[in-house]
Write a protein that holds these residues in place. Structure first.
Motif, PDB file in Angstrom:
ATOM      1  N   ASN A 141       0.643  -1.044  -0.100  1.00 24.25           N
ATOM      2  CA  ASN A 141      -0.068   0.060   0.024  1.00 24.25           C
ATOM      3  C   ASN A 141       0.617   0.843  -0.113  1.00 24.25           C
ATOM      4  N   HIS A 142       2.756   1.562  -0.090  1.00 21.72           N
ATOM      5  CA  HIS A 142       3.339   2.365  -0.167  1.00 21.72           C
ATOM      6  C   HIS A 142       3.189   3.204  -1.314  1.00 21.72           C
TER       7      HIS A 142
ATOM      8  N   HIS B 104      -3.176   6.531   6.073  1.00 22.78           N
ATOM      9  CA  HIS B 104      -1.983   5.908   5.550  1.00 22.78           C
ATOM     10  C   HIS B 104      -1.164   6.566   4.080  1.00 22.78           C
ATOM     11  N   ASP B 105      -0.220   5.795   3.513  1.00 27.44           N
ATOM     12  CA  ASP B 105       0.449   6.383   2.895  1.00 27.44           C
ATOM     13  C   ASP B 105      -0.303   5.828   1.548  1.00 27.44           C
TER      14      ASP B 105
END
Length: 335
Positions: A153-154, A177-178
């Motif tokens: 999820n980066h 979140h990133d």
């Protein structure tokens, strides 16, 4: 002490104890005169008709009958409808607005679990959890050696379609979140998008550039098959489509074709029709994760809807403005 206004439950009777558990019911009865044993599942029963004649507040929920002119004529004192559920489109008629009756809805409270579900699915999809779980089950071993290019999820691009209550709540939940979050909504301008902390894109561009697309638009004549064969074709290979809004937003025949080619994956909590027919390919395709319309308030979550309307009843009887009043001017473009 000011006399409490007369109120009447209008919903499926079995839902009342879940939506208004004892403590909430006690709070409700402290500000309105309401009998929990009298619930209008229709408005034709003699006891219900008798109660309607003195009802000032309707406390409604799933299963509420339509408030047509004949019903409203039988309730000449009615001044407010407090809906302990989401959309009021199914039972509030134009005559309600013409008569100046206030309408409030727990749609914002109902948006919270939908946004939570969408957040969970976005994060799981970003880790390719659904496919890797199936692969592990088939192999009875890890399907990887610890490095999976493209999984994670980066910096993943998430496209939100619709700045609805759910869409806005989801944007808030995604903030820590990133992720790179974009939005498509014809009623939002760049300044509002900036306030939400997202970048505004035309829908086609959002579909073309997103790794994960989450749908949060209402069902209207204009949004039927909003995501059709052409727009599904715009989505990048390996992208995931998540729908927690309305099944009719997606052309399911076109979606099945893309799923069969293994080009896309889908998480569908809503379908068209609902439920799907037993022979639907969506039950069996490995890249379709279908759940039974459970993103919205269920189980212990429905008491949150009751609490929202108890608080509205307290405001109403104290003379304060309703916090969750429904605006008829924007009702057609909302859920």
């Amino acid at each position: 002490m000011t006399e409490r206004p007369h109120a009447l439950f209008a919903m499926t009777a079995r839902n009342v104890p879940a939506v208004f558990p004892p403590r909430l019911l006690e709070r409700l009865r402290a500000c309105v005169d309401i009998d929990p044993a009298l619930v209008a599942e229709d408005f034709t029963a003699p006891r219900v008709r008798q109660a309607l004649a003195r009802t000032e507040v309707l406390v409604t929920g799933w299963g509420c009958p339509r408030l047509d002119p004949a019903v409203l004529d039988a309730a000449p004192r009615l001044r407010a409808v407090l809906h302990a559920a989401g959309s009021v489109k199914g039972f509030v008629t134009p005559e309600v607005w013409r008569r100046g009756i206030a309408v409030s809805s727990a749609a914002e409270a109902n948006a919270r679990p939908v946004a939570e579900y969408a957040l969970a699915m976005i994060l799981l999809a970003g880790k390719d959890v659904f496919a890797l779980r199936d692969d592990m089950r088939a192999r009875r071993a890890f399907p990887h050696d610890g490095v999976l290019p493209g999984v994670g999820n980066h910096g993943r691009r998430v496209g939100i379609v619709g700045a609805s209550r759910v869409g806005r709540r989801l944007i808030e939940l995604l903030r820590p979140h990133d992720l790179d979050v974009t939005l498509a909504d014809p009623y939002v301008d760049d300044a509002e998008a900036a306030r939400l902390g997202v970048r505004l894109l035309p829908l086609d561009d959002l579909l073309r550039t997103s790794d994960i697309v989450s749908l949060h638009a209402p069902r209207t004549a204009e949004t039927r098959h909003l995501v059709d064969a052409r727009r599904l074709g715009l989505m990048r290979d390996g992208a995931v489509l998540i729908n927690t809004a309305r099944g009719a937003l997606v052309d399911h025949d076109a979606l099945v074709a893309h799923l069969r080619s293994a080009r896309l994956s889908a998480v569908l909590d809503v379908t068209d029709p609902e439920p799907l027919p037993p022979g639907s390919a969506l039950y069996d395709l490995p890249n379709a994760f279908v759940t039974p319309h459970l993103a919205g308030s269920l189980g212990n979550e429905v008491a949150r809807l009751g609490r929202a309307m108890v608080e509205e009843a307290e405001r109403l009887t104290s003379g304060a403005a309703l916090r969750h009043a429904v605006d008829p001017a924007v009702l057609e473009r909302t859920a």
